[in-house]
Design a protein around this motif. Sequence first.
Motif, PDB file in Angstrom:
ATOM      1  N   SER A   1       0.863  -1.186   0.000  1.00 31.68           N
ATOM      2  CA  SER A   1       0.000   0.000   0.000  1.00 31.68           C
ATOM      3  C   SER A   1       0.895   1.230   0.000  1.00 31.68           C
ATOM      4  O   SER A   1       2.064   1.169   0.391  1.00 31.68           O
ATOM      5  CB  SER A   1      -0.918   0.020   1.226  1.00 31.68           C
ATOM      6  OG  SER A   1      -0.194   0.406   2.382  1.00 31.68           O
ATOM      7  N   VAL A   2       0.331   2.328  -0.426  1.00 32.99           N
ATOM      8  CA  VAL A   2       1.091   3.576  -0.525  1.00 32.99           C
ATOM      9  C   VAL A   2       1.625   4.002   0.838  1.00 32.99           C
ATOM     10  O   VAL A   2       2.808   4.315   0.982  1.00 32.99           O
ATOM     11  CB  VAL A   2       0.215   4.686  -1.162  1.00 32.99           C
ATOM     12  CG1 VAL A   2       0.892   6.034  -1.071  1.00 32.99           C
ATOM     13  CG2 VAL A   2      -0.101   4.336  -2.613  1.00 32.99           C
ATOM     14  N   LEU A   3       0.777   4.006   1.854  1.00 38.17           N
ATOM     15  CA  LEU A   3       1.217   4.491   3.168  1.00 38.17           C
ATOM     16  C   LEU A   3       2.254   3.574   3.804  1.00 38.17           C
ATOM     17  O   LEU A   3       3.238   4.046   4.378  1.00 38.17           O
ATOM     18  CB  LEU A   3       0.019   4.673   4.097  1.00 38.17           C
ATOM     19  CG  LEU A   3      -0.897   5.847   3.743  1.00 38.17           C
ATOM     20  CD1 LEU A   3      -2.088   5.908   4.691  1.00 38.17           C
ATOM     21  CD2 LEU A   3      -0.134   7.160   3.752  1.00 38.17           C
ATOM     22  N   ARG A   4       2.043   2.269   3.713  1.00 34.29           N
ATOM     23  CA  ARG A   4       3.034   1.348   4.290  1.00 34.29           C
ATOM     24  C   ARG A   4       4.362   1.432   3.543  1.00 34.29           C
ATOM     25  O   ARG A   4       5.429   1.363   4.148  1.00 34.29           O
ATOM     26  CB  ARG A   4       2.507  -0.089   4.297  1.00 34.29           C
ATOM     27  CG  ARG A   4       1.414  -0.283   5.345  1.00 34.29           C
ATOM     28  CD  ARG A   4       1.000  -1.725   5.456  1.00 34.29           C
ATOM     29  NE  ARG A   4       0.270  -2.108   4.244  1.00 34.29           N
ATOM     30  CZ  ARG A   4      -0.252  -3.300   4.017  1.00 34.29           C
ATOM     31  NH1 ARG A   4      -0.129  -4.248   4.917  1.00 34.29           N
ATOM     32  NH2 ARG A   4      -0.901  -3.551   2.906  1.00 34.29           N
ATOM     33  N   THR A   5       4.288   1.596   2.228  1.00 33.47           N
ATOM     34  CA  THR A   5       5.520   1.745   1.448  1.00 33.47           C
ATOM     35  C   THR A   5       6.253   3.011   1.851  1.00 33.47           C
ATOM     36  O   THR A   5       7.480   3.014   1.994  1.00 33.47           O
ATOM     37  CB  THR A   5       5.217   1.745  -0.063  1.00 33.47           C
ATOM     38  OG1 THR A   5       4.566   0.515  -0.404  1.00 33.47           O
ATOM     39  CG2 THR A   5       6.489   1.892  -0.886  1.00 33.47           C
ATOM     40  N   ALA A   6       5.522   4.099   2.061  1.00 27.15           N
ATOM     41  CA  ALA A   6       6.152   5.354   2.494  1.00 27.15           C
ATOM     42  C   ALA A   6       6.902   5.154   3.802  1.00 27.15           C
ATOM     43  O   ALA A   6       8.069   5.561   3.928  1.00 27.15           O
ATOM     44  CB  ALA A   6       5.090   6.442   2.652  1.00 27.15           C
TER      45      ALA A   6
ATOM     46  N   ALA B   1      11.112   8.275  -2.262  1.00 21.26           N
ATOM     47  CA  ALA B   1      10.052   7.577  -1.518  1.00 21.26           C
ATOM     48  C   ALA B   1       8.729   7.673  -2.264  1.00 21.26           C
ATOM     49  O   ALA B   1       7.981   6.690  -2.356  1.00 21.26           O
ATOM     50  CB  ALA B   1       9.914   8.159  -0.110  1.00 21.26           C
ATOM     51  N   ALA B   2       8.448   8.837  -2.833  1.00 17.08           N
ATOM     52  CA  ALA B   2       7.206   9.004  -3.593  1.00 17.08           C
ATOM     53  C   ALA B   2       7.187   8.084  -4.811  1.00 17.08           C
ATOM     54  O   ALA B   2       6.162   7.477  -5.131  1.00 17.08           O
ATOM     55  CB  ALA B   2       7.040  10.459  -4.020  1.00 17.08           C
ATOM     56  N   LEU B   3       8.323   7.954  -5.468  1.00 17.66           N
ATOM     57  CA  LEU B   3       8.417   7.055  -6.618  1.00 17.66           C
ATOM     58  C   LEU B   3       8.184   5.607  -6.185  1.00 17.66           C
ATOM     59  O   LEU B   3       7.422   4.871  -6.827  1.00 17.66           O
ATOM     60  CB  LEU B   3       9.782   7.215  -7.293  1.00 17.66           C
ATOM     61  CG  LEU B   3      10.000   6.463  -8.589  1.00 17.66           C
ATOM     62  CD1 LEU B   3       8.957   6.826  -9.634  1.00 17.66           C
ATOM     63  CD2 LEU B   3      11.404   6.755  -9.128  1.00 17.66           C
ATOM     64  N   ALA B   4       8.803   5.207  -5.087  1.00 18.19           N
ATOM     65  CA  ALA B   4       8.599   3.842  -4.567  1.00 18.19           C
ATOM     66  C   ALA B   4       7.148   3.624  -4.158  1.00 18.19           C
ATOM     67  O   ALA B   4       6.591   2.539  -4.356  1.00 18.19           O
ATOM     68  CB  ALA B   4       9.524   3.589  -3.382  1.00 18.19           C
ATOM     69  N   MET B   5       6.521   4.678  -3.604  1.00 17.68           N
ATOM     70  CA  MET B   5       5.119   4.571  -3.179  1.00 17.68           C
ATOM     71  C   MET B   5       4.214   4.302  -4.371  1.00 17.68           C
ATOM     72  O   MET B   5       3.146   3.705  -4.220  1.00 17.68           O
ATOM     73  CB  MET B   5       4.681   5.859  -2.476  1.00 17.68           C
ATOM     74  CG  MET B   5       5.279   6.032  -1.106  1.00 17.68           C
ATOM     75  SD  MET B   5       5.183   7.721  -0.444  1.00 17.68           S
ATOM     76  CE  MET B   5       3.580   8.294  -0.878  1.00 17.68           C
ATOM     77  N   GLY B   6       4.621   4.750  -5.539  1.00 20.58           N
ATOM     78  CA  GLY B   6       3.853   4.457  -6.741  1.00 20.58           C
ATOM     79  C   GLY B   6       4.220   3.113  -7.347  1.00 20.58           C
ATOM     80  O   GLY B   6       3.347   2.342  -7.750  1.00 20.58           O
TER      81      GLY B   6
ATOM     82  N   LYS C   1      -0.466  -4.636  -7.785  1.00 24.68           N
ATOM     83  CA  LYS C   1      -1.761  -4.564  -8.498  1.00 24.68           C
ATOM     84  C   LYS C   1      -1.628  -5.128  -9.895  1.00 24.68           C
ATOM     85  O   LYS C   1      -2.542  -5.789 -10.399  1.00 24.68           O
ATOM     86  CB  LYS C   1      -2.254  -3.122  -8.557  1.00 24.68           C
ATOM     87  CG  LYS C   1      -2.863  -2.647  -7.273  1.00 24.68           C
ATOM     88  CD  LYS C   1      -3.433  -1.249  -7.421  1.00 24.68           C
ATOM     89  CE  LYS C   1      -4.010  -0.796  -6.096  1.00 24.68           C
ATOM     90  NZ  LYS C   1      -4.567   0.555  -6.179  1.00 24.68           N
ATOM     91  N   LEU C   2      -0.488  -4.853 -10.543  1.00 29.08           N
ATOM     92  CA  LEU C   2      -0.275  -5.335 -11.906  1.00 29.08           C
ATOM     93  C   LEU C   2      -0.311  -6.854 -11.975  1.00 29.08           C
ATOM     94  O   LEU C   2      -0.880  -7.415 -12.892  1.00 29.08           O
ATOM     95  CB  LEU C   2       1.075  -4.819 -12.430  1.00 29.08           C
ATOM     96  CG  LEU C   2       1.406  -5.179 -13.868  1.00 29.08           C
ATOM     97  CD1 LEU C   2       0.436  -4.496 -14.820  1.00 29.08           C
ATOM     98  CD2 LEU C   2       2.841  -4.762 -14.195  1.00 29.08           C
ATOM     99  N   VAL C   3       0.252  -7.497 -10.990  1.00 30.43           N
ATOM    100  CA  VAL C   3       0.214  -8.965 -10.984  1.00 30.43           C
ATOM    101  C   VAL C   3      -1.135  -9.470 -10.448  1.00 30.43           C
ATOM    102  O   VAL C   3      -1.359 -10.663 -10.370  1.00 30.43           O
ATOM    103  CB  VAL C   3       1.392  -9.599 -10.217  1.00 30.43           C
ATOM    104  CG1 VAL C   3       2.700  -9.258 -10.881  1.00 30.43           C
ATOM    105  CG2 VAL C   3       1.404  -9.213  -8.765  1.00 30.43           C
ATOM    106  N   GLY C   4      -1.994  -8.515 -10.072  1.00 30.27           N
ATOM    107  CA  GLY C   4      -3.351  -8.872  -9.640  1.00 30.27           C
ATOM    108  C   GLY C   4      -3.424  -9.564  -8.313  1.00 30.27           C
ATOM    109  O   GLY C   4      -4.347 -10.329  -8.054  1.00 30.27           O
ATOM    110  N   ARG C   5      -2.447  -9.264  -7.445  1.00 28.05           N
ATOM    111  CA  ARG C   5      -2.404  -9.995  -6.177  1.00 28.05           C
ATOM    112  C   ARG C   5      -1.990  -9.070  -5.063  1.00 28.05           C
ATOM    113  O   ARG C   5      -0.819  -8.790  -4.900  1.00 28.05           O
ATOM    114  CB  ARG C   5      -1.392 -11.123  -6.276  1.00 28.05           C
ATOM    115  CG  ARG C   5      -1.743 -12.066  -7.383  1.00 28.05           C
ATOM    116  CD  ARG C   5      -0.610 -12.986  -7.623  1.00 28.05           C
ATOM    117  NE  ARG C   5      -1.038 -13.930  -8.642  1.00 28.05           N
ATOM    118  CZ  ARG C   5      -0.229 -14.579  -9.413  1.00 28.05           C
ATOM    119  NH1 ARG C   5       1.045 -14.430  -9.311  1.00 28.05           N
ATOM    120  NH2 ARG C   5      -0.694 -15.418 -10.313  1.00 28.05           N
ATOM    121  N   LYS C   6      -2.917  -8.635  -4.300  1.00 27.04           N
ATOM    122  CA  LYS C   6      -2.604  -7.876  -3.086  1.00 27.04           C
ATOM    123  C   LYS C   6      -2.712  -8.835  -1.915  1.00 27.04           C
ATOM    124  O   LYS C   6      -3.629  -9.583  -1.821  1.00 27.04           O
ATOM    125  CB  LYS C   6      -3.573  -6.713  -2.900  1.00 27.04           C
ATOM    126  CG  LYS C   6      -3.264  -5.550  -3.822  1.00 27.04           C
ATOM    127  CD  LYS C   6      -4.133  -4.405  -3.508  1.00 27.04           C
ATOM    128  CE  LYS C   6      -3.507  -3.631  -2.385  1.00 27.04           C
ATOM    129  NZ  LYS C   6      -4.079  -2.331  -2.181  1.00 27.04           N
TER     130      LYS C   6
END
Length: 194
Positions: free
Chosen positions: A126-131, A176-181, A188-193
């Motif tokens: 997720s974006v927040l956890r990645t941040a 960090a913003a780039l990694a968050m994306g 999501k691309l691999v369709g598996r969260k």
Amino acid sequence: MSTASAAPRTGSVLADLLPASRTRDIALVVGGAALTGIAAQIAVPVPGSPVPVTGQTFAALLVGAGLGAGRGFLSLALYALVGMAGMPWFASGTSGAGGASFGYVLGMLLASTVVGALARRGADRSVLRTAGTMVLGSAIIYAVGVPYLAASTGMSLTAAVAAGLTPFLIGDALKAALAMGLLPAAWKLVGRKG
């Protein structure tokens, strides 16, 4: 109950989506070291600092997140050892141990391991956890790199913070913003969260 499932569960990192083999793991470790070495060549000098802005820290954190703690550690250890042996793939084409920025290389080894362990717990999905994961990884790099910079140059710790941390904070926020994306999008691309 089958041990193989279509969707990775928490405990998986992106590299685990590839078919498992020793060859895969060796290729990933070598590839992660090479990616870090290539990214280190993207270097912009910082006036008043012996440490340039590079893509190396971003690569090291992505390697940890993508490969997991064990392979991330091995990849950054390979990067460090080969660079110490003379391969000119540290920042700006340098090599060897003992330079002013070598502490950051050691910090990246530790940060890649920690980020990889967190990614295995889903911290890259997720974006927040990645941040949070990227901020922690960057903090670890600085926790090792800045004191090493001070010791290797004779700077005071305050001067080392001014030369080896403060000028890099905006760049780290962008990384960090780039990694968050990138990381959550890859899941999501691999369709598996998880």
